[in-house]
Design an enzyme around this catalytic site. Sequence first.
Site, PDB file in Angstrom:
ATOM      1  N   ASP A 411     -30.752 -95.975 -60.411  1.00 17.67           N
ATOM      2  CA  ASP A 411     -29.782 -95.824 -61.497  1.00 17.67           C
ATOM      3  C   ASP A 411     -29.332 -94.360 -61.504  1.00 17.67           C
ATOM      4  OD1 ASP A 411     -28.528 -95.468 -63.948  1.00 17.67           O
ATOM      5  OD2 ASP A 411     -29.859 -96.871 -65.002  1.00 17.67           O
ATOM      6  N   HIS A 412     -28.102 -94.146 -61.141  1.00 14.55           N
ATOM      7  CA  HIS A 412     -27.637 -92.762 -60.970  1.00 14.55           C
ATOM      8  C   HIS A 412     -27.499 -92.026 -62.298  1.00 14.55           C
ATOM      9  CE1 HIS A 412     -26.396 -89.479 -58.688  1.00 14.55           C
ATOM     10  NE2 HIS A 412     -25.398 -89.983 -57.991  1.00 14.55           N
ATOM     11  N   ARG A 413     -27.597 -92.751 -63.413  1.00 16.08           N
ATOM     12  CA  ARG A 413     -27.584 -92.053 -64.701  1.00 16.08           C
ATOM     13  C   ARG A 413     -28.867 -91.264 -64.885  1.00 16.08           C
ATOM     14  NH1 ARG A 413     -26.810 -97.126 -68.506  1.00 16.08           N
ATOM     15  NH2 ARG A 413     -28.404 -97.798 -67.033  1.00 16.08           N
ATOM     16  N   ILE A 415     -31.311 -90.810 -62.089  1.00 12.85           N
ATOM     17  CA  ILE A 415     -31.841 -90.203 -60.863  1.00 12.85           C
ATOM     18  C   ILE A 415     -30.699 -89.599 -60.041  1.00 12.85           C
ATOM     19  CG2 ILE A 415     -32.938 -90.786 -58.662  1.00 12.85           C
ATOM     20  CD1 ILE A 415     -34.472 -92.923 -60.395  1.00 12.85           C
TER      21      ILE A 415
END
Length: 439
Positions: A411-413, A415
């Site tokens: 989850d790029h939010r 990581i």
Amino acid sequence: MGELREVRIPAIGDFKDVKVIEVMVGPGDSIKAEDSLITLESDKATMEIPSPFAGVVKEVRCKVGDKVSEGSSVLLLEMSDGAEAKAAIGPPFDVVPAIDTAPPPSVPPLATTPSPPSAVPAAPPPGRVGEAEFAKAHASPSVRRFARELGVDLGKVQASGPKGRILKADVQGFVKRELTSPRTETGISAPSVGRGIPEMPPVDFSKFGPIEKQPLSRIKKLSGANLHRNWLVVPHVTQFDEADITDLEAFRNELSEEATRQGVKVTLLAFLMKAAVGALKTFPEFSASLDADRESLIVKKYYHIGVAVDTPDGLVVPVIRDVDRRGLFELAKELAEVSAKAREKKLEASNMQGGCFTISSLGGIGGTAFTPIVNAPEVAILGVSRSKMQPVYRDGAFVPRLILPLSLSYDHRVIDGAAAARFTRHFSLLLSDPRRLLL
Ligand code: CAO
């Protein structure tokens, strides 16, 4: 006058003397085949007994508080003309915990309040699902539990059952509508679940050749809704890497004699779980979850690892608890047990909750890489493909090494890409030297 038939409790597995907690019909009620008649509750699960026929209830032969077993009389039904047994009288147990106030499911609920327009839409904490309306809604415990698992506010669901009862199909219909509708004010926060995505037009495939319609399994319907939501809500990135598992494989082979003596088969997966714990300890944000208000991260101090298991009915993800405290043999044994249980449809909801991180291994089947979908509210999932002997250039020469492909979706939010690359590098390092797994 139609034929009178007695409806009895069908085969319900090993359950005996199960308590009737709800009687949903009364004399004179007209019911359809598969309408729920009564709800039973054991200490492990609740189940609804469906009617095998359409007809009119003549006499109800059990009441709330009665204890029933297979063959106990439920009611007398005057069958509608031409009615035939329809309901699936398989074991009707819903594999759900018996307590309606179960802890929030491991997936974030579908939002029931609008999200701020510019923010990434939030799934509110389960407590925010209109509790008063939820409590007042006319629905059986299993339907309530099902709604809670999906974060659906029963107060907003249109009932189609007898006497205004909300059926499971109503909840499913509600979720389906919410997933495809571009609305914002009533339910799921629209941007998170496909706002503006044009609906797929229905296609009559029979125009092009012979077809057969097959119903989706219950697991596929449930996991489909979760996967769809996770795919839309979580901004995914996948980091690919590989690990040299030549020495690990040699170690695994060394263990096999002892493992056979102990009656277990230690597959690579047990090592992967251990490596996951090592990597999660070094990079704790990979086992965190976003808090419901998105203002903070909940970092977990336990190491429960989910494992994707392929079953004939679809994908399930049982969670192995406290992997950090288990030995390899114990893990291998539990993995074998849990995947057998999954394939026999014996997993309970509690077996699939509480994970921090998931591993999806397709290595036993094949493939070189894939992009798994994050199992929200977790923030990362590791995909593992089939290992292969490859020539690796080392100290001026090519040497054969066993190389394992890794695909980490995150989850790029939560990581960053750099953290993901460090995580897979560290994971790879742990696998390349099994001694490190013991540290
Ligand atoms: N590379 C090469 N061989 C591998 C391997 C890998 N990465 N992983 C497993 N194998 C081998 C095993 O060693 C075993 O070989 P032998 O029978 O010769 O000893 C064989 O493949 C079968 O392994 P397995 O799949 O039965 O056992 P496992 O512990 O690796 O996996 C389980 C267990 C439950 C994860 C697996 O059976 C499964 O269901 N995988 C599918 C998961 C899935 O569907 N993921 C997709 C999710 S996204 O839709």
